[in-house]
Design an enzyme around this catalytic site. Structure first.
Site, PDB file in Angstrom:
ATOM      1  CE  LYS A  82     113.063 -47.840  15.627  1.00 60.00           C
ATOM      2  NZ  LYS A  82     112.431 -49.120  15.218  1.00 60.00           N
ATOM      3  CB  SER A 157     108.782 -47.876  13.875  1.00 63.13           C
ATOM      4  OG  SER A 157     109.766 -48.813  14.324  1.00 63.13           O
ATOM      5  CB  SER A 181     110.253 -51.472  12.522  1.00 70.40           C
ATOM      6  OG  SER A 181     108.884 -51.321  12.803  1.00 70.40           O
TER       7      SER A 181
END
Length: 511
Positions: A82, A157, A181
């Site tokens: 990420k 997210s 997330s």
């Protein structure tokens, strides 16, 4: 192993094959890089692919293994990182124009531990800007698409990490979970996502959103793969003042066992009912039946203050956002706009922040700044913290009677891209089920439990355990995974994706 065998193998299987030298890390890494090149134009899971770096890492692992060195179970296995984790010399943007082009001079602790374990980092995945969102539509670089239906969101997210797994672009991924997330994207993409106990994994070098809530965690397609990754990244870190100095829970042992005989599982009554899609509740109830078959005892538990979690979270989180994002002042690093020598420092700061931050980030900064302002602090932020204590007490009381708590991971399946962009409150409700565990800091995970009959999209089953009892999350997840595999006659939900109509555009079928 041929290309399709590599792409569809679990991370544990790939690690074993690489260690046995039946396939090389370079061959495995090249297969996933080729898959990214073939499908990511439609999925947009990645913001940056480091092909040369990944192949160099893989070659170094192969050399060590050829020399007789014994490495860990995930050595040579690729991973999607990420874009909120610092990686030295690699573009790290947190999905924001504010950090466009920034290359960190150091590694996050998690990044370093991945490298020390011999895991090959393919590149950085797309995300909502500064991790603020539930759909990855708030990325400054465009949305990610759900591989199950390219017109739908992959969650947020960390939608890029989850989508990379579902599109078979990586066998492992890393995420962070502030209000869901990791778990919410896992749920809507049919993958596994776990939020460790707060302090169980280091936040050092993770671009901060809300420091008392953020927690890095593993993303994978199977429970064992997630547990193996969890074991790599977890453990005390002196560089993180919130890191817990305690042994890592036996998560791999739990994932291999999957024994829930005699385990007491509590259904949270407040996390269901009105507002939950019928198909989500149907698959959730079927999963409970399977766990009962596996030997668990199922009871209902009330956590009355969970209904206030969403409101309290959207005061605490923006307040911490307001504080953390104050550092992006255009003076030290990041975007700088209007610095023509004629403007004051304050004007340059204002212009830079206006240009660099997206609408959702600005919204949360304003909410947080207001909540912390003189005369309103006690009424808003202080009250929210008191609610947080009540939520923590609800968990404590429940865990006196049961070993784990369960609920749907999300109230609905993946919604269409653009459907909730203009309605922030509707977007925020995507995290109704996941937020309580962030508020309390306990361990939680989302595991695939089937497809909703009304739309054929994945449904997630959430398991919550007491702090430092992360192994219980994996134990229940593994039991459910095995019972579902028996019912489906296939390994995972994403195997069904690969075998279905989507397999063609995902490059998962021979021409």
């Amino acid at each position: 192993m041929n290309r399709l065998e590599i792409l569809r193998a679990t991370a544990a299987e790939l690690g074993a094959a690489i260690a046995a030298r039946t396939v090389t890390s370079v061959e495995v890494t090249r297969a996933f890089l080729d898959q990214i090149e073939a499908v990511d134009g439609r999925v947009h899971a990645f913001l940056h692919v480091d092909a040369a770096g990944a192949l160099a890492q893989a070659a170094a692992i192969d050399e060590r293994l050829d020399g007789g060195e014994k490495l860990g179970p995930l050595a040579g296995v690729p991973l999607a990182l990420k874009d909120i984790f610092c990686q030295e010399g690699i573009p790290t943007t947190a999905g924001s124009k504010t950090l466009e082009g920034w290359r960190p001079p150091y590694d996050a602790t998690v990044t370093r531990r991945l490298q020390e374990a011999g895991i090959v980092i393919l590149g950085k995945t797309n995300m909502d800007e500064f991790a603020m969102g539930s759909s990855t539509e708030n990325s400054a670089y465009g949305p990610t698409h759900n591989p199950w239906d390219l017109d739908r969101i992959p969650g947020g997210s960390g939608g890029g990490s989850a989508a990379s797994l579902a599109a078979f672009e990586a066998p492992l991924a890393m995420g962070t979970d502030t209000g869901g997330s990791i778990r919410q994207p896992g749920a809507v993409t049919g993958t596994v996502g776990v939020k460790p106990t707060y302090g169980g994994t280091s936040r050092y070098g993770v671009i901060a959103m809300a420091s008392s809530l953020d927690q890095p965690g593993p993303c994978a397609r199977t429970v064992l793969d997630a547990a193996l990754l969890h074991e790599v990244i977890a453990g005390h870190d002196p560089a993180d003042s919130t890191s817990i100095d305690a042994p890592v829970p036996p998560v791999v042992e739990a994932a291999r066992s999957g024994d829930v005989t005699g385990l007491r599982i509590g259904i949270v009554t407040e996390l269901g009912g009105e507002g939950y899609a019928p198909g989500v509740e149907q698959r959730f109830r079927e999963a409970l039946d399977l766990l009962r078959e596996a030997g668990a005892e199922i009871v209902e538990v009330s956590c009355p203050h969970f209904r206030y979690a969403l409101g309290a979270y959207y005061l605490i989180m923006p307040s911490e956002v307001s504080s953390n994002l104050a550092r992006y002042d255009a003076m030290r690093y990041g975007l700088r706009v209007g610095d023509d020598g004629a403007r004051s420092t304050e004007e340059v700061m204002s212009l830079s922040r206006a240009a660099g931050f997206g609408d959702e980030v600005k919204r949360r900064i304003m909410l947080g700044t207001y909540a912390l302002s003189s005369g309103y602090y006690d009424a808003y932020y202080g009250s929210a913290q008191r609610v947080r204590t009540l939520i923590d007490q609800d968990f404590d009381a429940a865990f006196q009677d049961v070993d784990v708590l369960v609920s749907p991971a999300t109230p609905t399946t993946a919604f269409k891209l653009g459907e909730r962009v203009a309605d922030p409150l509707a977007m925020y409700k995507s995290d109704l089920c996941t937020i309580p565990s962030n508020m309390a800091g306990n361990a939680a995970g989302s595991f695939p439990c089937g497809l909703a009959p009304e739309d054929g999209l994945p449904v997630g089953f959430q398991v919550m355990a007491p702090p430092l009892a992360d192994d219980r999350v994996y134990r229940v997840g593994a039991a459910l995974e095995r019972k579902l595999a028996e019912r489906w006659g296939t390994g995972t939900l994403t195997d069904q994706l690969a075998d279905g109509e989507a397999g063609a555009y995902l490059n998962l079928k021979e021409a």
